[in-house]
Design a protein around this motif. Structure first.
Motif, PDB file in Angstrom:
ATOM      1  N   ARG A 243     -30.786 -16.884 -10.742  1.00 24.33           N
ATOM      2  CA  ARG A 243     -30.512 -17.396  -9.411  1.00 24.33           C
ATOM      3  C   ARG A 243     -30.369 -18.907  -9.417  1.00 24.33           C
ATOM      4  O   ARG A 243     -29.510 -19.459  -8.750  1.00 24.33           O
ATOM      5  N   PHE A 244     -31.243 -19.555 -10.161  1.00 26.73           N
ATOM      6  CA  PHE A 244     -31.204 -21.015 -10.256  1.00 26.73           C
ATOM      7  C   PHE A 244     -30.943 -21.401 -11.716  1.00 26.73           C
ATOM      8  O   PHE A 244     -31.588 -20.870 -12.613  1.00 26.73           O
ATOM      9  N   PRO A 245     -30.006 -22.329 -11.948  1.00 27.47           N
ATOM     10  CA  PRO A 245     -29.759 -22.771 -13.319  1.00 27.47           C
ATOM     11  C   PRO A 245     -30.948 -23.573 -13.848  1.00 27.47           C
ATOM     12  O   PRO A 245     -31.719 -24.150 -13.073  1.00 27.47           O
ATOM     13  N   ASN A 246     -31.119 -23.569 -15.145  1.00 27.31           N
ATOM     14  CA  ASN A 246     -32.207 -24.349 -15.738  1.00 27.31           C
ATOM     15  C   ASN A 246     -31.978 -25.837 -15.502  1.00 27.31           C
ATOM     16  O   ASN A 246     -30.844 -26.311 -15.527  1.00 27.31           O
ATOM     17  N   ARG A 247     -33.089 -26.552 -15.245  1.00 25.84           N
ATOM     18  CA  ARG A 247     -33.004 -28.003 -15.095  1.00 25.84           C
ATOM     19  C   ARG A 247     -33.797 -28.668 -16.206  1.00 25.84           C
ATOM     20  O   ARG A 247     -34.925 -28.275 -16.496  1.00 25.84           O
ATOM     21  N   ASP A 248     -33.169 -29.628 -16.821  1.00 27.51           N
ATOM     22  CA  ASP A 248     -33.849 -30.423 -17.852  1.00 27.51           C
ATOM     23  C   ASP A 248     -33.770 -31.886 -17.414  1.00 27.51           C
ATOM     24  O   ASP A 248     -33.032 -32.687 -17.980  1.00 27.51           O
ATOM     25  N   ALA A 249     -34.530 -32.195 -16.373  1.00 23.54           N
ATOM     26  CA  ALA A 249     -34.438 -33.526 -15.757  1.00 23.54           C
ATOM     27  C   ALA A 249     -35.051 -34.595 -16.641  1.00 23.54           C
ATOM     28  O   ALA A 249     -36.141 -34.416 -17.195  1.00 23.54           O
ATOM     29  N   LYS A 250     -34.337 -35.683 -16.776  1.00 24.77           N
ATOM     30  CA  LYS A 250     -34.839 -36.867 -17.478  1.00 24.77           C
ATOM     31  C   LYS A 250     -34.643 -38.071 -16.557  1.00 24.77           C
ATOM     32  O   LYS A 250     -33.708 -38.861 -16.739  1.00 24.77           O
ATOM     33  N   PRO A 251     -35.499 -38.195 -15.532  1.00 28.67           N
ATOM     34  CA  PRO A 251     -35.326 -39.267 -14.540  1.00 28.67           C
ATOM     35  C   PRO A 251     -35.330 -40.646 -15.171  1.00 28.67           C
ATOM     36  O   PRO A 251     -36.110 -40.936 -16.086  1.00 28.67           O
TER      37      PRO A 251
END
Length: 496
Positions: A243-251
């Protein structure tokens, strides 16, 4: 009242919208109608209520072939339609909106205002609505306007009520009130056609589901005999793995900082920051001040106290034009009134904030503009015959995609999304989520206001919860869950 629609066809010019749709609505059932944006759901219901004329097929009500001349005729017969795009007169009071063209009068033609108030108060009490009847409808939130429309339909003593995305702008508490009303109506034998993209609601409130795809009926199934994954597969014609794509956040560095932002009587001492490549979710109950904070950041609602810093620089945002120059984009929750010029073609709507990019000495470079617009139409898979199609002729979900395309086109540093997937189908939602990931990968900072807790939890790197005009708390992605968010949103405290 039982309704049967068989082999319904409808085309607008060369655009075939319906190509043989069948649906049967039984007495006292809640019948879900689902499909991707542009599948033809609203068109089918507009044919039922007489707004559009079918090209082929037949409609039977209680076994008799029936055709309504117009929606008023349908309403008098007992079929009411609560549209996704609300039919509110903003300069009239709530009471006046409830009784447009239906005011009770004496023998002398005098409007019976006290009788109107008594009927309205009785209906509002059933729905637990606490909006003053003397309030101008235009001053009501979108959620309040939705509840007014629902009350208006229930006042017609309808036997069949069509609800098109009825909860799109409602809080969890308002949704529960609505569901209680639907269950009560069902016990009284009233049928509900429930058009929604919120799968949890379909399985919570509906008895039967009809799925449409590309203008055709795919299947009709009792709710207990199907599943979330099966419905999605029928809607989109393919598997939708997550439902939701994976997030690999690097702010990265701080892109937007807000310190002690205040508008007296609306919100106060709002402080937070959003960094490059980060999605900050903003949750809270309707009326808590979420949208008002975002409107102020974009310069829509006048003066404010406090500080706004963009990319480390202290700025004063006086109006939207200045906000755009500073790199802010804002997708509002009300696409009909604020997000689109409905009578303009898609091309003009998308290009409007970016015209300076195609202009040389006052002349618009049409080739560059067309290439820019066509690229965004393809990227957001906006279903349309042409970029010259007027925005008002698109489905609600495709209108939302046009609004998103418009603001992506300016190349924003900070993008504010207020209810970004309101009225958008499950397949298109994932496309928007994926687009959000792509934007953050390019360093865009995103603020996402949403009433859908699964969306907040599925896409946010951090969650801010607003309660009565203040930030009640901040939750990391790891610690955020529905219980903690609702505790903060209702004035409670979360233990560390």
């Amino acid at each position: 009242m039982q309704i049967r629609m068989s082999n319904i066809h409808k085309a607008f010019g060369k655009n075939k919208v319906l190509e043989g749709v069948d649906i049967e609505i039984k007495d006292g059932e809640v019948h879900a109608l689902m499909g991707e944006n542009g599948a033809g759901k609203s068109t089918l219901m507009n044919i039922l209520t007489g707004l559009h004329k079918k090209d082929k097929g037949f409609v039977q009500i209680d076994g008799q072939e029936t055709t309504f001349d117009n929606p008023k005729h349908a309403e008098e017969f007992g079929v009411a339609f609560i549209h996704q795009e609300l039919n509110i007169w903003p300069e009239m009071t709530v009471l006046e909106n409830l009784f447009i063209n239906k005011e009770p009068v004496t023998h002398f033609g005098i409007i019976q205002t006290n009788k109107m108030k008594a009927i309205a108060n009785e209906q509002f009490e059933k729905l637990s609505i606490s909006i003053p009847l003397s309030k101008e409808a235009g001053q009501c939130s979108v959620g309040e306007q939705q509840m007014i429309e629902i009350a208006k339909a229930l006042m017609t003593d309808a036997k069949v009520i069509i609800m098109d995305e009825p909860t799109a702008a409602l809080t969890e508490r308002e949704i529960e009130k609505l569901f209680a009303v639907i269950r009560s109506l069902k016990q009284e034998g009233v049928s509900i056609v429930y058009i929604s993209h919120r799968m949890e609601e379909i399985f919570a409130i509906c008895d039967t589901i009809t799925v449409m795809r590309d203008g055709r009926t795919v299947d009709t199934t009792p709710i207990p005999e199907t599943s979330f994954d099966e419905v999605v597969r029928k809607m989109v014609g393919r598997e939708l793995t997550d439902r939701f794509p994976n997030r690999d956040a690097k702010p990265g560095a701080s892109m937007l900082q807000v310190k002690n932002l205040t508008r007296k009587g609306v919100f106060e001492n709002i402080s937070f920051e959003v960094r490059e490549g980060e999605i900050v979710g903003v949750s809270g109950l309707m009326g808590a001040g979420r949208t008002e904070i975002m409107r102020t950041l974009f310069g829509l609602d006048g003066s404010y106290e406090g500080e706004i810093m963009i990319n480390g620089e202290n700025v004063t945002v006086k109006n939207p034009s200045q906000a755009v120059k500073l790199g802010l984009g804002f997708i509002t929750e009300d696409r009909k009134e604020e997000g689109l010029v409905l009578d303009f073609p898609i091309k003009d709507n998308i290009a409007l904030p970016s015209l300076h990019s195609f202009t040389n000495k006052g002349w618009i470079g049409e080739k560059r503009e067309h290439e820019f617009v066509d690229l965004l139409i393809k990227r957001l898979t906006i279903k349309t015959e042409s970029a010259l199609t007027e925005a008002k002729n698109l489905s609600g979900g495709n209108q939302q995609k046009v609004v998103i395309a418009k603001w992506i086109g300016i190349g924003p540093k900070v993008l504010i999304l207020d209810e970004p997937t309101r009225g958008v189908d499950v397949g298109a939602k994932r496309e928007i989520y994926q687009l959000m990931n792509e934007l953050t990968d390019r360093g865009v900072a995103i603020i996402m206001v949403s009433s859908e807790l699964p969306e907040i939890l599925g896409m946010s790197d951090r969650v801010l919860v607003v309660h009565e005009g203040t930030i009640a708390g901040e939750l990391s992605k790891e610690e955020a869950d529905q219980e903690k968010i609702m505790t903060l949103a209702t004035g409670g405290q979360v233990n560390d």
